[in-house]
Write a protein that holds these residues in place. Structure first.
Motif, PDB file in Angstrom:
ATOM      1  N   ASP A 225      -4.798  10.749  31.603  1.00  0.00           N
ATOM      2  CA  ASP A 225      -4.842   9.414  32.776  1.00  0.00           C
ATOM      3  C   ASP A 225      -6.447   9.329  32.428  1.00  0.00           C
ATOM      4  O   ASP A 225      -7.117   9.332  31.207  1.00  0.00           O
ATOM      5  N   LEU A 226      -6.573   7.826  32.902  1.00  0.00           N
ATOM      6  CA  LEU A 226      -7.851   7.027  33.012  1.00  0.00           C
ATOM      7  C   LEU A 226      -8.281   8.032  34.050  1.00  0.00           C
ATOM      8  O   LEU A 226      -7.928   8.437  35.063  1.00  0.00           O
ATOM      9  N   ARG A 227      -9.612   8.212  34.328  1.00  0.00           N
ATOM     10  CA  ARG A 227     -10.582   9.125  35.169  1.00  0.00           C
ATOM     11  C   ARG A 227     -10.743   7.641  36.260  1.00  0.00           C
ATOM     12  O   ARG A 227     -10.971   6.643  35.685  1.00  0.00           O
ATOM     13  N   PRO A 228     -11.316   8.013  37.281  1.00  0.00           N
ATOM     14  CA  PRO A 228     -12.077   7.475  38.705  1.00  0.00           C
ATOM     15  C   PRO A 228     -12.410   6.824  37.685  1.00  0.00           C
ATOM     16  O   PRO A 228     -13.731   7.191  37.136  1.00  0.00           O
ATOM     17  N   GLY A 229     -12.696   5.247  37.915  1.00  0.00           N
ATOM     18  CA  GLY A 229     -14.073   4.781  37.486  1.00  0.00           C
ATOM     19  C   GLY A 229     -13.748   4.295  36.782  1.00  0.00           C
ATOM     20  O   GLY A 229     -14.614   3.008  35.604  1.00  0.00           O
ATOM     21  N   GLU A 230     -12.753   4.981  35.092  1.00  0.00           N
ATOM     22  CA  GLU A 230     -12.917   4.120  34.140  1.00  0.00           C
ATOM     23  C   GLU A 230     -11.943   2.562  34.308  1.00  0.00           C
ATOM     24  O   GLU A 230     -10.672   2.660  35.258  1.00  0.00           O
ATOM     25  N   GLY A 231     -11.741   1.743  34.291  1.00  0.00           N
ATOM     26  CA  GLY A 231     -10.819   0.184  34.156  1.00  0.00           C
ATOM     27  C   GLY A 231     -10.416   0.287  33.321  1.00  0.00           C
ATOM     28  O   GLY A 231     -10.784   0.945  31.784  1.00  0.00           O
ATOM     29  N   MET A 232      -9.271  -1.216  32.717  1.00  0.00           N
ATOM     30  CA  MET A 232      -8.830  -1.100  32.520  1.00  0.00           C
ATOM     31  C   MET A 232      -9.131  -1.118  30.320  1.00  0.00           C
ATOM     32  O   MET A 232      -8.478  -0.872  29.958  1.00  0.00           O
ATOM     33  N   PHE A 233     -10.351  -1.931  30.654  1.00  0.00           N
ATOM     34  CA  PHE A 233     -10.812  -2.372  29.301  1.00  0.00           C
ATOM     35  C   PHE A 233     -12.114  -1.654  29.828  1.00  0.00           C
ATOM     36  O   PHE A 233     -13.132  -2.202  28.795  1.00  0.00           O
ATOM     37  N   SER A 234     -12.848  -0.221  29.776  1.00  0.00           N
ATOM     38  CA  SER A 234     -13.597  -0.109  30.401  1.00  0.00           C
ATOM     39  C   SER A 234     -13.818   0.914  28.463  1.00  0.00           C
ATOM     40  O   SER A 234     -12.614   1.783  27.950  1.00  0.00           O
ATOM     41  N   PRO A 235     -15.082   1.067  27.938  1.00  0.00           N
ATOM     42  CA  PRO A 235     -14.858   1.265  26.808  1.00  0.00           C
ATOM     43  C   PRO A 235     -14.456   2.749  26.275  1.00  0.00           C
ATOM     44  O   PRO A 235     -13.883   2.927  25.324  1.00  0.00           O
ATOM     45  N   SER A 236     -14.390   3.639  27.478  1.00  0.00           N
ATOM     46  CA  SER A 236     -13.845   4.823  27.055  1.00  0.00           C
ATOM     47  C   SER A 236     -12.419   4.957  27.270  1.00  0.00           C
ATOM     48  O   SER A 236     -12.312   6.107  27.110  1.00  0.00           O
ATOM     49  N   ALA A 237     -11.884   3.800  27.838  1.00  0.00           N
ATOM     50  CA  ALA A 237     -10.861   4.284  28.764  1.00  0.00           C
ATOM     51  C   ALA A 237      -9.668   4.495  26.687  1.00  0.00           C
ATOM     52  O   ALA A 237     -10.079   4.580  25.355  1.00  0.00           O
ATOM     53  N   PRO A 238      -8.665   5.824  26.682  1.00  0.00           N
ATOM     54  CA  PRO A 238      -8.493   5.616  25.963  1.00  0.00           C
ATOM     55  C   PRO A 238      -7.398   5.630  25.306  1.00  0.00           C
ATOM     56  O   PRO A 238      -7.133   6.053  24.627  1.00  0.00           O
ATOM     57  N   TYR A 239      -6.989   4.117  25.129  1.00  0.00           N
ATOM     58  CA  TYR A 239      -6.493   3.292  24.352  1.00  0.00           C
ATOM     59  C   TYR A 239      -7.500   2.225  23.758  1.00  0.00           C
ATOM     60  O   TYR A 239      -7.373   1.715  23.195  1.00  0.00           O
ATOM     61  N   ILE A 240      -8.767   1.900  23.848  1.00  0.00           N
ATOM     62  CA  ILE A 240     -10.308   1.138  23.353  1.00  0.00           C
ATOM     63  C   ILE A 240     -10.240   2.302  22.412  1.00  0.00           C
ATOM     64  O   ILE A 240     -11.219   3.141  22.515  1.00  0.00           O
ATOM     65  N   CYS A 241     -10.447   1.515  21.098  1.00  0.00           N
ATOM     66  CA  CYS A 241     -10.905   1.720  19.994  1.00  0.00           C
ATOM     67  C   CYS A 241     -10.837   3.346  19.487  1.00  0.00           C
ATOM     68  O   CYS A 241     -11.885   4.568  18.957  1.00  0.00           O
ATOM     69  N   GLY A 242      -9.550   3.507  19.800  1.00  0.00           N
ATOM     70  CA  GLY A 242      -8.621   4.892  19.640  1.00  0.00           C
ATOM     71  C   GLY A 242      -9.387   5.512  18.506  1.00  0.00           C
ATOM     72  O   GLY A 242      -9.812   4.907  17.615  1.00  0.00           O
ATOM     73  N   PRO A 243      -8.387   7.066  17.965  1.00  0.00           N
ATOM     74  CA  PRO A 243      -9.385   7.201  16.848  1.00  0.00           C
ATOM     75  C   PRO A 243      -8.576   7.003  15.581  1.00  0.00           C
ATOM     76  O   PRO A 243      -9.407   7.428  14.441  1.00  0.00           O
ATOM     77  N   ARG A 244      -7.985   6.093  15.592  1.00  0.00           N
ATOM     78  CA  ARG A 244      -7.368   5.905  14.200  1.00  0.00           C
ATOM     79  C   ARG A 244      -7.327   4.209  13.743  1.00  0.00           C
ATOM     80  O   ARG A 244      -6.976   3.824  13.095  1.00  0.00           O
ATOM     81  N   LEU A 245      -8.208   3.868  14.861  1.00  0.00           N
ATOM     82  CA  LEU A 245      -8.519   2.308  14.419  1.00  0.00           C
ATOM     83  C   LEU A 245      -8.739   1.629  13.029  1.00  0.00           C
ATOM     84  O   LEU A 245      -8.421   0.610  12.473  1.00  0.00           O
TER      85      LEU A 245
END
Ligand code: GLC
Ligand code: CA
Length: 564
Positions: A225-245
């Motif tokens: 899940d996105l964490r509280p306070g994590e926006g759609m394009f927060s650098p830490s969102a789990p699909y931004i610059c993911g592990p295999r990018l």
């Protein structure tokens, strides 16, 4: 069709390339020029303006998507990567356009949307048909939870990022519209198909790609899940610059670009200077440059584009300096003040009222003086302004329409929602190009797909051609100025007057030159940069050049000076 010859001017080391020295002009084909009166811009229309494009002194044209598409998101939902949208013309029209531009020394970038396809793409049609379909794994399918969707991710254009598909009872991921299912980059066959398609475009003569939402390709396999306070394009969102990018991008460069003199600029929501260095670092073999969003978020409250605050120039300087210095010597910047997803730059960063002409020129001077490749969006060279959308019926953009519906449902007043839309809607950038003061701004003989801005009677290319003091003529002076001074391309950047709330001033130094850039970002006169020595103005958006540098900059005054 052949790629353009290597640029004639001074390319002295491998680090020096056409895409660093070039100025890019972005065309939104739907709104640029309609050749057949159906109200929709098209490829033949663009080709008919090839001389105009050449006259601007730009080196590269970036076309927003022209592929076959159901147009739920104006071409960002592609149903065939190797056919042209019927409304825009044919493959032959595209070849003719590319030849017309190449013939004028202008390279062509296409827009590649491979984070997702259209739900009408045969790949998706097959994928959704059954759990055993050979294309099942080309998209991202998950069983729902008891509570519904597989996780709490939100789609960019509103609602959940998951859509339950009744055929198989599973949910598919769509980070944008439900008509834009995300492709599964974990699947090697899908990747091979994308690279092969890219190669065919390069073979056809395309010079590069603008890679749509490239930072979203690799999703964190935890699908947390996105964490509280994590926006759609927060650098830490789990699909931004993911592990295999990085692995994917390196593979792409090798498999798709090898053997071609082609470039890739990535649209990079969520990128920071740190992650940018990994995506575009000179030694990384990934992207050549990227579009960061920090500057475009400068007037958003908590990352929400629909909640706006005034721009703080000191903060703007901080962001620009961070990127200019952060990438210096290690990677390459892309500089833009607007595109098809942003409001008009003169309305947002300048003053589209009393100082429209001055501020539009000031912004062009600013953008073309930074280190990195400058991007000019159609109409920016005319100082085109935001549209006075009176009601939601004037709007077309899926993002805007969804916002309006949602905001009203949440209790926001109509007037307030429309105020926000007039400031921020993507449709501001999408009203037709203003060629003349005639009906439909000379864009079409038919009814345009989106209304023309009524200010076209005043603001249009024809009128500006006739006026030597126009934004258009200044744009040409400024592209020429940059072309003649490689210090603006390769020189260092040093910010001056960091805390000054009105003056944006910096030095560019290198190639045996030293230039002082000063822009008054306000409608009040303001003190010039305090620097020793005598300086001569080389180019200015107000008065003449050639003389000494006055101690005060007029409202929205902008100039570049060199030591006398
Ligand atoms: C990018 C495009 C935008 C589009 C989105 C989804 O942000 O620039 O226009 O809506 O990707 O493809
Ligand atoms: Ca047309």
């Amino acid at each position: 069709m052949d790629n353009v010859q290597t640029v004639a001017h001074d390319v002295r080391s491998p680090g020096r390339t056409w895409w660093k020295e070039g100025i890019v002009y972005q065309i939104y084909p739907r709104s640029f020029m309609d050749s057949n009166g159906d109200g929709v811009g098209d490829l033949a229309g663009i080709a008919s303006k090839a001389d105009y494009l050449a006259s601007l002194g730009v080196d590269i044209v970036w076309l927003n998507p022209v592929y076959r598409s159901p147009n739920k998101d104006n071409g960002y939902d592609i149903s065939d990567y190797e056919e042209v949208m019927e409304e825009f013309g044919t493959m032959a029209d595209l070849d003719r356009l590319v030849a017309a531009l190449h013939g004028r020394g202008i390279r062509v970038l296409m827009d590649l949307v491979v984070n997702h396809s259209s739900d009408a793409h045969p790949w998706f049609v097959e994928s959704r048909s059954s759990k055993d379909s050979p294309k099942r794994d080309w998209y991202i399918w998950k069983p729902g939870k008891e509570s519904g969707a597989p996780n709490n991710w939100k789609a960019c254009f509103t609602g959940s990022a998951w859509e339950l598909d009744p055929a198989t009872g599973e949910h598919y991921l769509h980070l944008f519209d439900p008509g834009q299912p995300d492709l599964n980059w974990e699947n090697p066959e899908l990747r091979r198909a994308v690279y092969a398609m890219m190669r065919r475009w390069f073979e056809r003569g395309i010079d590069g790609f603008r890679m749509d939402v490239v930072t979203l390709f690799s999703k964190d396999p935890s699908y947390r899940d996105l964490r509280p306070g994590e926006g759609m394009f927060s650098p830490s969102a789990p699909y931004i610059c993911g592990p295999r990018l990085h692995e994917f991008l390196r593979e792409m460069r090798k498999e798709a670009l090898d053997g071609f003199d082609a470039m890739m600029v990535g649209e990079a929501p969520g990128a920071t200077v740190e992650s940018a260095l990994e995506l575009v670092g000179e030694d990384r073999g990934e992207l050549d440059m990227l579009f960061q969003f920090e500057l475009m978020g400068i007037d958003h409250v908590e990352g929400d584009k629909w909640r706006q605050k005034p721009i703080d120039l000191v903060e703007m300087k901080r962001v620009v300096e961070r990127w200019q210095l952060g990438l210096a010597g290690r990677a390459w910047n892309s500089n833009y003040l607007m595109n098809h997803d942003q409001p008009r730059s003169v309305s947002r960063f300048g003053d589209d009222g009393r100082f429209r002409t001055e501020s539009a020129k000031a912004l062009l001077l600013f953008n073309l003086s930074l280190a990195g490749t400058p991007y000019i969006y159609q109409g920016e060279e005319l100082g085109m302004a935001n549209a006075p959308f009176a009601s939601i019926a004037d709007c077309r953009d899926v993002d805007t329409l969804n916002y309006h519906k949602e905001a009203l449902a949440a209790g926001l007043g109509e007037a307030e929602a429309m105020r926000s839309i007039r400031y921020m809607s993507r449709d501001n950038a999408r009203t037709p190009m203003q060629w003349s003061g005639e009906a439909n701004a000379g864009f079409s003989t038919g009814r345009p797909w989106i209304g023309v801005n009524p200010d076209h009677r005043r603001i249009n290319a024809e009128a500006e051609e006739a006026d030597p003091d126009s934004v258009l003529h200044f744009t040409r002076s400024m592209t020429r100025f940059r072309r003649e001074r490689k210090v603006l391309v390769y020189g260092s950047f040093e910010l001056l007057a960091r805390a000054d709330p009105r003056l944006f001033a910096f030095l560019r130094e290198g190639e045996g030159e030293r230039l002082l850039v000063e822009i008054n970002f306000s409608g009040e006169p303001t003190a010039a940069a305090a620097l020793p020595g005598d300086w001569t103005i080389l180019i200015s958006n107000l008065g003449p050049s050639g003389g000494p540098r006055p101690a005060v900059l007029a409202p929205w005054g902008a100039r570049i000076s060199a030591p006398a």
